[in-house]
Design a protein around this motif. Structure first.
Motif, short mmCIF file in Angstrom:
data_model
loop_
_atom_site.label_atom_id
_atom_site.label_comp_id
_atom_site.label_asym_id
_atom_site.label_seq_id
_atom_site.Cartn_x
_atom_site.Cartn_y
_atom_site.Cartn_z
N TYR A 99 25.16 -43.98 -53.83
CA TYR A 99 24.16 -44.73 -54.59
C TYR A 99 23.89 -44.09 -55.96
O TYR A 99 23.76 -44.78 -56.97
CB TYR A 99 22.86 -44.83 -53.78
CG TYR A 99 21.78 -45.60 -54.49
CD1 TYR A 99 21.78 -46.99 -54.47
CD2 TYR A 99 20.78 -44.94 -55.19
CE1 TYR A 99 20.80 -47.70 -55.15
CE2 TYR A 99 19.79 -45.64 -55.86
CZ TYR A 99 19.81 -47.03 -55.84
OH TYR A 99 18.85 -47.73 -56.50
N THR A 100 23.77 -42.78 -55.96
CA THR A 100 23.44 -42.06 -57.22
C THR A 100 24.69 -42.06 -58.10
O THR A 100 25.76 -41.65 -57.65
CB THR A 100 22.98 -40.62 -56.90
OG1 THR A 100 21.92 -40.70 -55.94
CG2 THR A 100 22.50 -39.90 -58.14
N ARG A 101 24.52 -42.52 -59.33
CA ARG A 101 25.69 -42.77 -60.16
C ARG A 101 26.31 -41.51 -60.76
O ARG A 101 27.51 -41.35 -60.80
CB ARG A 101 25.30 -43.69 -61.32
CG ARG A 101 24.80 -45.04 -60.87
CD ARG A 101 26.00 -45.87 -60.57
NE ARG A 101 25.75 -46.96 -59.70
CZ ARG A 101 25.79 -48.25 -60.04
NH1 ARG A 101 25.99 -48.59 -61.27
NH2 ARG A 101 25.63 -49.17 -59.13
N LYS A 165 11.38 -42.64 -44.52
CA LYS A 165 10.05 -42.99 -44.98
C LYS A 165 9.52 -42.11 -46.10
O LYS A 165 8.74 -42.53 -46.94
CB LYS A 165 9.14 -42.84 -43.74
CG LYS A 165 7.93 -43.71 -43.73
CD LYS A 165 7.42 -43.80 -42.31
CE LYS A 165 5.94 -43.54 -42.27
NZ LYS A 165 5.48 -43.17 -40.94
N TYR A 166 9.94 -40.85 -46.09
CA TYR A 166 9.30 -39.88 -46.99
C TYR A 166 10.14 -39.52 -48.22
O TYR A 166 9.77 -38.64 -48.98
CB TYR A 166 8.94 -38.61 -46.22
CG TYR A 166 7.99 -38.90 -45.09
CD1 TYR A 166 6.70 -39.35 -45.36
CD2 TYR A 166 8.39 -38.74 -43.76
CE1 TYR A 166 5.82 -39.64 -44.33
CE2 TYR A 166 7.51 -39.02 -42.72
CZ TYR A 166 6.24 -39.48 -43.02
OH TYR A 166 5.38 -39.77 -42.00
N ARG A 167 11.32 -40.15 -48.34
CA ARG A 167 12.17 -39.79 -49.48
C ARG A 167 12.78 -41.06 -50.08
O ARG A 167 12.68 -42.13 -49.49
CB ARG A 167 13.28 -38.83 -49.00
CG ARG A 167 12.69 -37.55 -48.47
CD ARG A 167 13.71 -36.59 -47.94
NE ARG A 167 14.20 -36.92 -46.62
CZ ARG A 167 15.04 -36.17 -45.92
NH1 ARG A 167 15.50 -35.05 -46.42
NH2 ARG A 167 15.43 -36.54 -44.73
N LYS A 168 13.42 -40.92 -51.21
CA LYS A 168 14.14 -42.05 -51.80
C LYS A 168 15.39 -41.51 -52.47
O LYS A 168 15.52 -40.28 -52.65
CB LYS A 168 13.27 -42.77 -52.83
CG LYS A 168 13.03 -41.98 -54.11
CD LYS A 168 12.45 -42.84 -55.23
CE LYS A 168 13.53 -43.40 -56.11
NZ LYS A 168 13.02 -44.08 -57.31
N HIS A 169 16.29 -42.38 -52.83
CA HIS A 169 17.47 -41.94 -53.57
C HIS A 169 17.38 -42.45 -55.01
O HIS A 169 17.14 -43.64 -55.23
CB HIS A 169 18.75 -42.46 -52.90
CG HIS A 169 18.96 -41.85 -51.54
ND1 HIS A 169 19.51 -42.52 -50.48
CD2 HIS A 169 18.66 -40.61 -51.08
CE1 HIS A 169 19.54 -41.73 -49.43
NE2 HIS A 169 19.02 -40.56 -49.76
N TYR A 170 17.53 -41.56 -55.94
CA TYR A 170 17.50 -41.94 -57.36
C TYR A 170 18.89 -42.40 -57.79
O TYR A 170 19.90 -41.94 -57.25
CB TYR A 170 17.06 -40.74 -58.22
CG TYR A 170 15.61 -40.38 -58.05
CD1 TYR A 170 14.65 -40.90 -58.92
CD2 TYR A 170 15.20 -39.52 -57.04
CE1 TYR A 170 13.31 -40.56 -58.76
CE2 TYR A 170 13.86 -39.19 -56.88
CZ TYR A 170 12.92 -39.71 -57.74
OH TYR A 170 11.60 -39.38 -57.59
N ARG A 171 18.90 -43.24 -58.80
CA ARG A 171 20.18 -43.73 -59.31
C ARG A 171 20.88 -42.71 -60.21
O ARG A 171 22.10 -42.72 -60.32
CB ARG A 171 19.95 -45.02 -60.11
CG ARG A 171 20.33 -46.24 -59.34
CD ARG A 171 19.65 -47.44 -59.95
NE ARG A 171 20.50 -48.14 -60.90
CZ ARG A 171 21.50 -48.92 -60.53
NH1 ARG A 171 21.82 -49.03 -59.26
NH2 ARG A 171 22.19 -49.59 -61.42
#
Ligand SMILES: Cc1ncc(COP(=O)(O)O)c(C=O)c1O
Length: 465
Positions: A99-101, A165-171
């Motif tokens: 996901y992260t570019r 729930k507690y994290r996300k993925h940045y682009r």
């Protein structure tokens, strides 16, 4: 005929504190205090809570709150095993290789971060972007991000990891050292800091700031004062504080934020302490504490965190920085600059940054960045300096972004460190470097050819901090 023994080795590439700057006495008394009281040593020697030793979170919030003039909030802080270890945790928790570019690194870069990014699956996706005298070049960075987004289209839905729930993925991840950078010695202006945060918010990027030198600043040629009396240019806000002050971004409903600060005690008391902290939003600090290795092993550096909590809350750390570390670094920097002006700048075409921040007379950190012009290769100079003069210096190519060396190359630059060698050897090392540069300048083509004939340099040299 008697052979002459080589001169003593002088290492001007090693970015470590000199042995005289290791806080052994302070740490010894803090260790004794921690270990003599069961109310302290039992939690300190057990697995720590995921976000870290609470008294250290509180002591840091209070200290950093005063230093940066922000509201103290321990919930924004997670204790780490130092900036390097924590960068790895950030990538494990907040990026996904599908996901992260890309990882955008300001160049010249802190070279040892490259392998941390590669370990997280970003080999071949490290992108260099330039800076000018004021700091990051926002136009080039934005244009490059935009182009990459265009080329790659919509992100794929398939990811390797579940952010939960507690994290996300940045682009995107943008990696910078905003204050007293390694290797350039530069400090980013306030407007570039603000611009960079805005850009990160627009493209769903996380700016990771290694803020490991913020407390190690001084006025050039001026009187050292305690941080409470530092002028604003020596206390520029961290990017995480600018981000917080802007309020929640629309694309960030869970409030992770778009900038984090990696702090470290390595350059304050000694790298072996392996303790630092990360500060961001409360959601980010909690998310990074959910990294698997922390959940299993508990907070990294729990025992050392208990010692550091004592040293901060008693005021001893601030006192030590004020009376020992900053004066020593200021003196060493001044000696190195004097030596550069005596032995290098008269050679012509050798330039050195006099101040970290454009328009100010401040400096800090561990490093000085020289540029050589007139077709002189820093790589040739560095190799010859080691072979003929027993001086180790960092040639600019060490600090190119791995895998994107062509975009921004630095074969005309040299990094020198003033933190490690004795004051005497700092001056002697620069003097010997001057002799080498003079010889190379007399016939650059000859030395270049000689180097080519000798082949590749031992990569061990590239591994110095
Ligand atoms: C910019 C930068 N980041 C990180 C580190 C390493 O920090 P730590 O010892 O906390 O892992 C260094 C050490 O030289 C550094 O210069």
């Amino acid at each position: 005929m008697a052979t002459q023994s080589p001169p003593k080795l002088i290492n001007l590439v090693r970015g470590w504190p000199a042995p005289s700057l290791l806080a052994s006495e302070l740490l010894s008394s803090a260790a004794q205090q921690v270990l003599s009281d069961p109310a302290v040593f039992v939690p300190a020697l057990q697995y720590g809570p995921d976000p870290g030793y609470q008294p250290l979170r509180e002591a840091l919030a209070d200290w950093l709150g005063r230093h940066y003039n922000v509201k103290p909030d321990p919930e924004r802080i997670c204790i780490s095993g130092g900036a390097s270890q924590n960068l790895a945790c950030i990538l494990q928790s907040f990026t996904d290789p599908a996901y992260t570019r890309a990882i955008w690194m300001v160049a010249p870069c802190y070279h040892l971060a490259c392998d941390i990014f590669k370990d997280s699956g970003f080999e071949g996706r490290l992108r260099a972007f330039p800076e000018d005298e004021e700091g990051v070049d926002l136009e080039v960075l934005e244009e490059s991000i935009r182009k990459l987004e265009e080329e790659q289209g919509k992100p794929q839905n398939k990811t390797y990891k579940d952010a939960g729930k507690y994290r996300k993925h940045y682009r995107h991840v943008i990696y910078v050292v905003p204050t007293c950078a390694n290797p350039s010695g530069k400090t980013m202006s306030l407007s570039r800091r603000t611009g960079l945060v805005k850009l990160a918010r627009k493209y769903d990027a996380l700016v990771v700031c290694d803020d490991v030198y913020d407390c190690l600043q001084w006025p050039v040629g001026g009187e050292l004062k305690p941080p409470s009396q530092w002028p604003p240019e020596m206390k520029l806000p961290r990017l995480c504080d600018i981000d917080l002050a802007m309020g929640a971004a629309e694309n960030d409903p869970r409030g992770f934020g778009h900038a984090v600060s990696n702090g470290s005690f390595s350059k304050m008391v000694g790298p072996g302490i392996r303790t630092g902290w990360v500060e961001g939003s409360p959601a980010f600090a909690y998310g990074v504490a959910q990294t698997g290795s922390t959940k299993s092993g508990g907070s990294p550096s729990q025992f050392c965190a208990a010692m550091m909590a004592r040293l901060i809350s008693s005021g001893e750390l601030e006192d030590y920085l004020e009376k020992t570390v900053r004066p020593a670094l200021q003196r060493r920097h001044a000696l190195m600059m004097d030596a550069i002006h005596r032995y290098l700048t008269p050679l012509g075409d050798v330039k050195v940054r006099e101040s970290g921040l454009l328009g100010a007379r401040t400096y800090g950190g561990y490093f000085v960045w020289l540029t050589l012009a007139g077709g002189v290769s820093a790589r040739v100079v560095a190799d010859k300096a080691l072979r003929d003069a027993n001086v180790i210096v960092g040639s600019g190519d060490m600090f190119q972004v791995h895998g994107d060396e062509e975009r921004l190359s630095f074969d005309g630059a040299i990094r020198l460190t003033f933190s490690w060698e004795s004051e005497e050897d700092i001056v002697e090392g620069v003097r010997r470097l001057g002799d080498v540069i003079r010889k190379v300048k007399e016939d650059p083509a000859q030395w270049q050819q000689e180097q080519l004939a000798r082949g590749e340099r031992d990569d061990g040299l590239m591994n110095f901090k």
